[in-house]
Design an enzyme around this catalytic site. Structure first.
Site, short mmCIF file in Angstrom:
data_model
loop_
_atom_site.label_atom_id
_atom_site.label_comp_id
_atom_site.label_asym_id
_atom_site.label_seq_id
_atom_site.Cartn_x
_atom_site.Cartn_y
_atom_site.Cartn_z
N HIS A 234 29.45 -33.85 12.74
CA HIS A 234 29.51 -35.07 13.17
C HIS A 234 29.57 -36.27 12.21
CE1 HIS A 234 28.63 -33.42 17.22
NE2 HIS A 234 28.11 -32.72 16.73
N ASP A 287 23.06 -30.77 14.14
CA ASP A 287 23.52 -29.82 15.37
C ASP A 287 24.82 -29.47 15.27
OD1 ASP A 287 23.92 -32.60 15.95
OD2 ASP A 287 24.82 -31.77 17.95
N GLU A 288 25.47 -28.46 15.91
CA GLU A 288 26.90 -28.04 15.86
C GLU A 288 27.58 -28.06 14.66
OE1 GLU A 288 27.62 -29.50 20.67
OE2 GLU A 288 28.03 -30.96 19.18
N VAL A 289 27.16 -27.32 13.64
CA VAL A 289 27.78 -27.36 12.31
C VAL A 289 28.63 -26.08 12.32
CG1 VAL A 289 27.05 -27.26 9.98
CG2 VAL A 289 25.58 -28.44 11.55
#
Length: 518
Positions: A234, A287-289
């Site tokens: 992100h 998150d969401e790596v």
């Protein structure tokens, strides 16, 4: 709902010259905060009506006396927010009494007082029905949060301040500011001035002075600002100003784990943050790596090989190193739950795990001895328009957590207003009133919370609160957001069911209220 409340049948009328007196041992620091809060409260109960009726022969409430026992005006996490509020039915003169340990408890008492009052269109005065009142109150959880997202859509400073104001009406006390993300980097970082080249435009930015102003504005209202930079994923927008932060020109996210400059930039950001964001926590995301850029970029892949790391090892290395940097600046760290799910046993033991993927996570986190904040997306994501207010209300942060010591590790919860599909024009109508349903879950003692079969009665209270927000200039939408486009029905719902429901809930039996709602 307060911890305990009793009321009577006498109607008082509030003086147009309502005064406040403040007292307490060694109490000076918080008086300015209290004075400002009192003036805001008076403005709220008047709502720009002209108060020009006659008080002759009417019982008059002349003043509010506030006693604060502890000195200081620092908004530390876990500060005592309890208060007692009493409004007698008789006296000469009649005055309300507020007693609190801290100025921040007194702020909550003033908010409660404001919601006891309303404008009487017959007498042209402010009335306070159902005196005498005796209220004892304190929050169930220390962390009662709302997330806003200024990366997906820029939110002007006045809009952020309006959100802060609206939070105080339901006693939320943490504004989680998801400042930057892959879409934009709108905030000034003096240590790395090109970072905000990643803003949407020249004018869609926040200076450091803006951030200081927002923090101070919130603190005066009892709201902490939790700042977030979401790393290593992100973060595509970071490389607009500093392309070396990207693994390559064609593969730009997550941040380059192999470069020392990446961690120098994080250090610079958190150093600058520490001068502005005084809350004890900082949020580092995690998150969401998607680590594929690391293995598809030859230079980064060679670094992984040299250090004997797989992608998962590099992900852990990045998160743990970022945590150490934050700790060096005096912060405790909040991370999204993927960090716990992937390497929970390696996290710093002071880490707060932010649950978002679904239910059942908090019980695993506290069983491992870590702290938790609950925001499970199936219940507490405000951008999920299909989730109705009763779903927000019934979401229990301590579900399946029976051990009292483990229950203490759940700091509280947070509703999340992600910004992909909202902007300044509709953020408030999407937050409210559903956020208020979660706010009651986080404030009210568990044994006082409504049960599923009491939802029809509870709905009249929520409808009344929505109308209260509308009257205060907060564009709260309907409780069921999927009906938000039915504007005629929504407007009638506020005027007819909301205010009438408030009267019914106090004058009618539970069975009559249920019948009315059906």
């Amino acid at each position: 709902m307060p911890k305990s409340v009793s009321k009577g049948e006498q109607t008082l009328h509030v003086s147009r010259d309502l005064k406040m007196t403040a007292e307490g041992s060694n109490y000076a620091d918080g008086k300015a905060i209290l004075k400002d809060a009192f003036q805001r409260m008076v403005t709220l109960i008047e709502l720009d009506h002209v108060i020009n009726g006659s008080y002759q022969g009417l019982p008059l409430l002349a003043s509010v006396n506030v006693v604060v026992h502890l000195p200081g005006d620092e908004l530390n996490f876990g500060v005592d927010e309890s208060y007692n509020l009493s409004v007698p039915a008789t006296g000469n003169p009649i005055y309300a009494q507020i007693e609190a340990q801290t100025v921040f408890g007194a702020l909550h008492a003033l908010e409660t007082f404001s919601q006891l009052c309303n404008f009487d269109f017959t007498s042209r005065l402010i009335e306070l029905p159902s005196a005498p009142w005796a209220i004892t109150d304190m929050p169930r959880f220390a962390y009662r949060g709302l997330l806003i997202d200024t990366s997906r859509h820029y939110l002007p400073v006045p809009v952020i301040k309006s959100v802060i104001d609206s939070m105080t009406y339901s006693k939320l006390n943490v504004l989680h500011w998801h400042i930057v993300d892959e879409q934009s980097f709108p905030i000034e970082i003096p240590s790395y001035p090109k970072l905000w080249n990643g803003a949407y435009s020249y004018s869609e930015r926040y200076t450091m002075d803006d951030a200081i102003d927002i923090v101070q504005y919130a603190e005066k209202r009892g709201v902490n600002i939790l700042a977030e930079i979401d790393v290593p994923g992100h973060a595509l927008s970071w490389g607009v100003g500093y392309p070396s932060l990207w693994p390559s020109a064609t593969c730009k996210e997550p941040l380059d784990v192999s470069s020392e400059s990446t961690f120098q930039v994080i250090n610079g950001i958190l150093s600058d943050f520490s001068k502005v964001f005084k809350f004890k926590f900082v949020h580092l995301g995690g998150d969401e790596v998607n680590t594929s850029c690391w293995t598809s970029t030859p230079r980064v892949k060679a670094w992984l090989t040299q250090h004997g790391m797989k992608e998962s090892d590099a992900y852990r290395y990045f998160v743990l190193r970022a945590q150490k940097i934050a700790k060096s600046h005096g912060y405790e760290v909040i991370n999204w739950e993927e960090t716990f799910n992937n390497f929970g046993d390696k996290l710093d033991r002071r880490t707060v795990v932010h649950n978002w993927l679904g239910g059942g996570v908090a019980e695993k986190v506290v069983a491992a001895g870590l702290r938790c904040v609950v925001s499970n997306q199936d219940k507490w994501y405000l951008d999920h328009l299909e989730v109705t207010w009763d779903g927000f209300y019934m979401n229990e942060p301590l579900k399946n957590i029976k051990n009292p010591e483990q229950q203490k590790l759940v700091l509280g919860g947070e509703v999340c207003m992600w910004g992909e599909h909202i902007d300044a024009s509709d953020i408030q109508q999407t937050i409210w009133p559903r956020a208020a349903a979660a706010a009651e879950r986080l404030w009210t003692p568990f044994e006082k919370l409504s049960k599923e079969w009491e939802i029809p009665v509870l709905s009249t209270r929520l409808a009344r609160f929505r109308c209260l927000l509308n009257h205060r200039g907060i564009a709260a939408g309907p409780g069921n957001m999927l009906n938000a486009s039915s504007t005629d029905q929504s407007k009638e719902s506020c005027a007819r069911r909301g205010l009438q429901g408030a009267k019914l809930s106090s004058d009618k039996t539970e069975e009559e209220v249920k019948t009315n709602e059906v």
